[in-house]
Design an enzyme around this catalytic site. Structure first.
Site, mmCIF file in Angstrom:
data_model
loop_
_atom_site.group_PDB
_atom_site.id
_atom_site.type_symbol
_atom_site.label_atom_id
_atom_site.label_comp_id
_atom_site.label_asym_id
_atom_site.label_seq_id
_atom_site.Cartn_x
_atom_site.Cartn_y
_atom_site.Cartn_z
ATOM 1 N N HIS A 139 0.828 -1.204 0.000
ATOM 2 C CA HIS A 139 0.000 0.000 0.000
ATOM 3 C C HIS A 139 0.861 1.251 0.000
ATOM 4 O O HIS A 139 1.921 1.311 0.630
ATOM 5 C CB HIS A 139 -0.918 0.006 1.229
ATOM 6 C CG HIS A 139 -2.117 0.868 1.071
ATOM 7 N ND1 HIS A 139 -2.098 2.228 1.285
ATOM 8 C CD2 HIS A 139 -3.392 0.572 0.691
ATOM 9 C CE1 HIS A 139 -3.301 2.725 1.059
ATOM 10 N NE2 HIS A 139 -4.104 1.741 0.701
ATOM 11 N N HIS A 140 0.372 2.279 -0.715
ATOM 12 C CA HIS A 140 1.145 3.506 -0.834
ATOM 13 C C HIS A 140 1.217 4.283 0.478
ATOM 14 O O HIS A 140 2.030 5.202 0.621
ATOM 15 C CB HIS A 140 0.557 4.398 -1.925
ATOM 16 C CG HIS A 140 1.604 5.104 -2.717
ATOM 17 N ND1 HIS A 140 2.603 5.841 -2.129
ATOM 18 C CD2 HIS A 140 1.820 5.197 -4.047
ATOM 19 C CE1 HIS A 140 3.381 6.360 -3.059
ATOM 20 N NE2 HIS A 140 2.928 5.982 -4.230
ATOM 21 N N SER A 141 0.384 3.959 1.437
ATOM 22 C CA SER A 141 0.490 4.600 2.745
ATOM 23 C C SER A 141 1.731 4.125 3.490
ATOM 24 O O SER A 141 2.186 4.780 4.432
ATOM 25 C CB SER A 141 -0.756 4.309 3.591
ATOM 26 O OG SER A 141 -0.916 2.908 3.789
ATOM 27 N N MET A 194 4.321 11.275 -6.121
ATOM 28 C CA MET A 194 3.557 10.973 -4.927
ATOM 29 C C MET A 194 3.773 12.026 -3.840
ATOM 30 O O MET A 194 2.859 12.387 -3.117
ATOM 31 C CB MET A 194 3.934 9.585 -4.410
ATOM 32 C CG MET A 194 3.455 8.464 -5.325
ATOM 33 S SD MET A 194 1.662 8.512 -5.601
ATOM 34 C CE MET A 194 1.598 8.877 -7.347
#
Length: 468
Positions: A139-141, A194
């Site tokens: 996940h990009h978190s 991002m």
């Protein structure tokens, strides 16, 4: 003990929905070491799941409730199940690359469960040529796309005889500062979209009020005179609401072919990569009868050497920003498209070179803001998109790498389409080849794999035009 999730990571958790899974992925292809037995892939899978201690990053799961006042916190999964995260898959007959990409497409379109740590790895067998595939997503978190790729590469070695290398999710001693610095330098370039996206979710008065070069560049952007920020991208089929299903296509080409074109035309390898993408997208849209009259615009991360570009930086080194590149899709001549891209990149770099690193990040955020706010406000199709797609080019290892004797022969990133931006192209160089990873919405971008044929054709067209 639970720890608060920082606001930028929270943004990715909040933005996620069924149609916009917010994880990044990677596909790696390996050839088996000489003398490998028939159970080699099963043994590789068992070795990857039989880990004594999991690294803390891979144990974190998000949670929010009344006790956290509705805010996300990270907590350790006290019922961690390695078999949920590390899986063994097989391709259906005949085991072509087509079946592999279909599997990766399906896996990449499925959301990660928030009640568990946000990552998966799939050891994949069944390729007709005997190679082993590894698909991972995270996940990009937790990390950006390139950081995820570097995590995978951290267990690789240039020594084909080295054994005993652990899984990427296994706990290891901290890397030395020299290794960390090298990894950070490689990561920063693709991390820009991002970082800018995160900043765009909450642009502050500090960023909006930055003076001087930033304001001048914004004024030029309003007049469509600069490539540092775009306010004039046309509407295309890529810029609409997407579904949750994904299509992934990947292929690589020798870097030497691109270098020869660049040398013959006075352009960079990155210019040639962008020209390949421009010509491929142009041909693809013509096939669908969807090519707009004005040129498409791509957001492209760039690195600026502080000394060469005279960027105001107290620490020197590299300043990183994004350039909005006019792809020249309105031009029929491949050479003219390459020249247009080269000039657009130069103009964008000149604009960024007059700014400080803080101003560059603010400009990147301002450029990203419309792309993020449009889907959040459900205004797709109402206002023009700031750009049509993202094209990133990330440097990877220059020499062959091995995992316990298995040679890495292919490395392709999978990225995140969002509402209003249904196609993302990310390229990674490795061992003399440039790997293209194309991730798109399966419904919004039909027959995505056709872009691979167009990329190959465009490389040949550029070679002819350049006499390379």
């Amino acid at each position: 003990m639970p720890t608060p999730v920082d606001p930028t990571s929270t943004a990715f958790l909040v933005a996620e929905n069924r149609n916009m899974p917010m994880h990044v992925g990677g596909l790696q292809l390996f050839t088996k070491p000489e003398g490998a037995g028939k159970n080699y892939i099963s043994e590789m899978y068992e070795q990857m799941r039989s880990v004594d201690e999991i690294a803390p990053l891979f144990l974190k799961r998000p949670r929010r409730s009344l006790t956290t006042a509705g805010q996300y916190v990270w907590e350790e999964d006290d019922r961690f199940d390695i078999d949920h995260h590390v899986r063994h898959s097989a391709l259906p007959h005949p085991g072509r690359v087509r079946e592999l990409l279909d599997l990766c497409s399906r896996l990449h379109g499925t959301r990660l469960a928030h009640e568990r740590p946000l990552w998966e790895a799939h050891v994949i067998e069944g390729l007709d040529d005997g190679r082993v595939a590894l698909y991972t997503k995270i996940h990009h978190s937790l990390v950006d796309g390139v950081s995820a790729m570097r995590l995978m590469q951290s267990v690789l070695s240039s020594d084909p005889e080295k054994r005993g290398m652990g899984a990427p999710w296994a706990a290891r001693p901290p890397a030395t500062r020299a290794v960390q610095t090298q990894a950070e330098a490689q990561r920063n370039l693709a991390d820009v979209p991002m970082k800018a996206m995160r900043t765009a979710l909450g642009i502050s008065a500090e960023a909006a009020g930055l003076p001087g070069a930033l304001v001048r560049t914004l004024n030029r952007g309003v007049r469509n005179e600069t490539s540092a920020v775009s306010l004039y991208a046309p509407r295309t089929i890529f810029n609409q609401t997407i579904t949750g299903s994904r299509r992934f296509a990947a292929q690589n080409w020798p870097v030497e072919r691109m270098r020869a074109i660049g040398k013959a035309t006075g352009c960079t390898i990155n210019d040639v990569v962008l020209a390949m993408c421009s010509g491929a997208v142009r041909s693809y849209l013509i096939e669908l009868g969807e090519l707009p009259d004005s040129t498409l615009v791509s957001m492209v991360p760039v690195g600026l050497n502080a000394k060469q570009a005279q960027v105001a930086s107290a620490e020197g080194g590299n300043a990183i920003g994004v350039v909005m590149v006019k792809l020249g899709t309105d031009l029929s001549d491949p050479a003219a498209r390459l020249r247009s891209i080269h000039e657009s990149m130069l103009e964008g770099k000149r604009a960024l070179s007059s700014m400080s690193p803080m101003q560059i990040l603010a400009m990147s955020a301002l450029g990203m803001a419309p792309a993020m706010l449009t889907p959040m406000l459900r205004m797709q199709g109402v206002i023009r998109p700031p750009f049509n797609l993202i094209i990133s080019n990330v440097p990877g290892p220059r020499t062959a790498q091995y995992y316990n004797g298995a040679k890495l022969v292919g490395m392709y990133p999978l990225s995140i389409p969002i509402h209003g931006m249904a196609l993302n192209i990310t390229c990674t160089s490795y061992d003399g080849h440039m790997g293209f990873g194309l991730t798109g919405c399966r419904r919004t971008v039909p027959h995505l794999q056709r872009l691979l044929t167009h990329l190959d054709d465009e490389l040949s067209n550029l070679e002819k035009a350049a006499g390379a």
